[in-house]
Design an enzyme around this catalytic site. Structure first.
Site, PDB file in Angstrom:
ATOM      1  N   ARG A  41       0.861  -1.187   0.000  1.00  0.00           N
ATOM      2  CA  ARG A  41       0.000   0.000   0.000  1.00  0.00           C
ATOM      3  C   ARG A  41       0.893   1.231   0.000  1.00  0.00           C
ATOM      4  O   ARG A  41       1.925   1.257   0.656  1.00  0.00           O
ATOM      5  CB  ARG A  41      -0.921   0.018   1.221  1.00  0.00           C
ATOM      6  CG  ARG A  41      -1.930  -1.108   1.236  1.00  0.00           C
ATOM      7  CD  ARG A  41      -2.927  -0.970   2.374  1.00  0.00           C
ATOM      8  NE  ARG A  41      -3.820  -2.111   2.427  1.00  0.00           N
ATOM      9  CZ  ARG A  41      -4.923  -2.237   1.705  1.00  0.00           C
ATOM     10  NH1 ARG A  41      -5.262  -1.266   0.875  1.00  0.00           N
ATOM     11  NH2 ARG A  41      -5.690  -3.304   1.807  1.00  0.00           N
ATOM     12  N   ARG A  92       1.082   5.824  -1.203  1.00  0.00           N
ATOM     13  CA  ARG A  92       0.409   7.113  -1.184  1.00  0.00           C
ATOM     14  C   ARG A  92      -0.740   7.169  -2.191  1.00  0.00           C
ATOM     15  O   ARG A  92      -1.760   7.789  -1.948  1.00  0.00           O
ATOM     16  CB  ARG A  92       1.451   8.204  -1.502  1.00  0.00           C
ATOM     17  CG  ARG A  92       0.907   9.602  -1.524  1.00  0.00           C
ATOM     18  CD  ARG A  92       2.022  10.632  -1.644  1.00  0.00           C
ATOM     19  NE  ARG A  92       2.898  10.321  -2.780  1.00  0.00           N
ATOM     20  CZ  ARG A  92       4.207  10.138  -2.674  1.00  0.00           C
ATOM     21  NH1 ARG A  92       4.786  10.215  -1.509  1.00  0.00           N
ATOM     22  NH2 ARG A  92       4.948   9.872  -3.744  1.00  0.00           N
ATOM     23  N   ASP A 148      10.841  10.659  -7.326  1.00  0.00           N
ATOM     24  CA  ASP A 148      10.518   9.937  -6.091  1.00  0.00           C
ATOM     25  C   ASP A 148      11.379   8.677  -5.983  1.00  0.00           C
ATOM     26  O   ASP A 148      10.882   7.590  -5.677  1.00  0.00           O
ATOM     27  CB  ASP A 148       9.026   9.583  -6.050  1.00  0.00           C
ATOM     28  CG  ASP A 148       8.553   9.221  -4.633  1.00  0.00           C
ATOM     29  OD1 ASP A 148       9.252   9.575  -3.668  1.00  0.00           O
ATOM     30  OD2 ASP A 148       7.492   8.594  -4.500  1.00  0.00           O
TER      31      ASP A 148
END
EC number: 2.7.11.30
Length: 513
Positions: A200, A202, A322
């Site tokens: 899981r 953002r 990222d």
């Protein structure tokens, strides 16, 4: 308005209950067949008992191909709870000319006979045609009347609701339909079945799923994160994005109704998961570290590169924005591939780079200039931000390496020792910008020739001066050189080789971006 809604809900429950009682058929066993039985090490044919939770429905299914009029069965067997199979006593494919035919049904051995019956066309029976059964006119009549009544009530209630809402501005941001899904190789290939949640993040969760005979990863975004899904799809769809060290893209789809939509991104599945998860449970040897680091650098270098003249067009330079160990996946042979392009920026000639808002990404991996909000919004500046984060990922690898003569640390995220697991933006600014701290490079790492060179390389990646950082291409060359030099070190000539190492001409320290 309230009374109408309650009435609609009551009628809906009654009709659903009656429909379920009339149509539901318990499935205990199905005909089993596997065309790839030798490879999968299963029986070729037989009867398969269907297991599952008591509160879940079970079905039978069949998949087959029509090759020049010849029917080739791919698989038959049990199928888990699927709303598309409810109350189907016959196994019939209704889709118009799919590549792989698929049908499902309820009832023992109902997949023994299957057929292709496209809507608006004449039935094209398979080699196992289904004998048509007389229509259940009474059931249809009892089902359609309450459904039509419900539809009328819902339409009236919706009209009253819209008429009422016109006078008031909306308080919440309205949910937007993303429009038709982009072209996808998966549209028309069935079945795609979700198996278990693997991660899981953002922007949603990642499922392990099965597509016919192979496992795939399905990243599911809620409609609120449409922009991230759209951006990731667009990056994967750019020319030249098929590369060994970039996660393989399979397709993108929109699932659900206009009210409840999920956005799916389907990619290759890698059982070992992310580099972060792998390092939590495993240590790495020097050769494993070099292989992971080199393939990771190759993937980022390819992403950063502007490549004109490809067969399918011009591949622009792309900044990931990222980079972190969670977004590096490992194949079975520990080859790394870069994933998650929800925040990526592409730099196409004559076009805007898109949303270039500076402070995006994961806080603990943010470069000093990002934390300060002092970014030069040029292509090279964004690529150097990726290199700072890559230095932190290399530190994570080094902290779990067994090469040095000393204890191997428990796995920790960058700056976890200094700030903890949930740093604020202010915490990161204080440590990284004002105190100019970086994760600790252990003294005993310097006693191993390769680790000493790696530490120097890491420091050049996370340099406070962005323009002094290594490029991704230079990083890949450094790691290749480190592994080559350390592989020739033996007990007899270690002194000689260390002398050679001190005289090696490394690629230039300045960024070649």
């Amino acid at each position: 308005m309230g009374a109408a809604a309650k009435l609609a809900f009551a009628v809906f429950l009654i009709s659903c209950s009656s429909g379920a009682i009339l149509g539901r058929s318990e499935t205990q066993e199905c005909l089993f067949f596997n065309a790839n039985w030798e490879r999968d090490r299963t029986n070729q044919t037989g009867v398969e008992p269907c297991y599952g939770d008591k509160d879940k429905r079970r079905h039978c299914f069949a998949t087959w191909k029509n090759i020049s009029g010849s029917i080739e069965i791919v698989k038959q067997g049990c199928w888990l709870d699927d709303i598309n199979c409810y109350d189907r006593t016959d196994c019939i494919e209704k889709k118009d000319s799919p590549e792989v035919y698929f049908c499902c049904c309820e009832g023992n051995m109902c997949n023994e006979k299957f057929s292709y019956f496209p809507e608006m066309e004449v039935t094209q029976p398979t080699s196992n045609p289904v004998t048509p059964k007389p229509p259940y006119y009474n059931i249809l009549l009892y089902s359609l009347v309450p459904l039509m009544l419900i539809a009328g009530i819902v339409i009236c209630a919706f009209w009253v609701y819209r008429h009422h809402m016109m006078a008031y501005p909306p308080v919440l941001v309205p949910t937007q339909d993303p429009g038709p899904p982009p072209p996808s190789p998966l549209l028309g290939l069935k079945p795609l079945q979700l198996l278990e949640v693997k991660a899981r993040g953002r922007f949603g969760c990642v499922w392990k799923a099965q597509l016919l005979n192979e496992y795939v990863a399905v990243k599911i975004f809620p409609i609120q994160d449409k922009q991230s899904w759209q951006n990731e799809y667009e990056v994967y769809s750019l020319p030249g994005m098929k590369h060994e060290n970039i996660l393989q893209f399979i397709g993108a789809e929109k699932r659900g109704t206009s009210v409840d939509v999920d956005l799916w991104l389907i990619t290759a599945f890698h059982e070992k998961g992310s580099l972060s998860d792998f390092l939590k449970a495993n240590v790495v040897s020097w050769n494993e570290l070099c292989h992971i680091a080199e393939t990771m650098a190759r993937g980022l270098a390819y992403l950063h590169e502007d490549i004109p003249g490809l067969k399918d067009g011009h591949k622009p330079a792309i900044s990931h924005r990222d980079i972190k160990s969670k977004n590096v996946l490992l194949k079975n042979n520990l080859t790394a591939c870069i994933a998650d392009f929800g925040l990526a920026l592409k730099f196409e000639a004559g076009k805007s780079g898109g949303d270039t808002h500076g402070q995006v990404g994961t806080r603990r991996y943010m470069a000093p200039e990002v934390l300060e909000g002092a970014i030069n919004f040029q292509r090279d500046a964004f690529l150097r931000i990726d290199m700072y984060a890559m230095g932190l990922v290399l530190w994570e690898l080094a902290s779990r390496c067994t090469a040095a003569d000393g204890p191997v640390d428990e796995y920790m995220l960058p700056f976890e020792e200094e700030i903890g697991q949930h740093p604020s933006l202010e915490d990161m600014q204080e440590v990284v910008v004002h105190k100019k701290k970086r994760p600790v490079l252990r003294d005993y790492w310097q006693k191993h020739a390769g680790m000493a060179m790696l530490c120097e390389t890491i420091e050049e990646c996370w340099d406070h001066d962005a323009e002094a950082r290594l490029s991704a291409g230079c990083l890949g060359e450094r790691i290749t050189q480190m592994q080559r030099l350390t592989n020739i070190i033996t007990t007899e000539d270690i002194v000689t080789v260390v002398t050679m190492v001190t005289n090696v001409d490394f690629p230039p320290k300045e960024s070649s971006l």
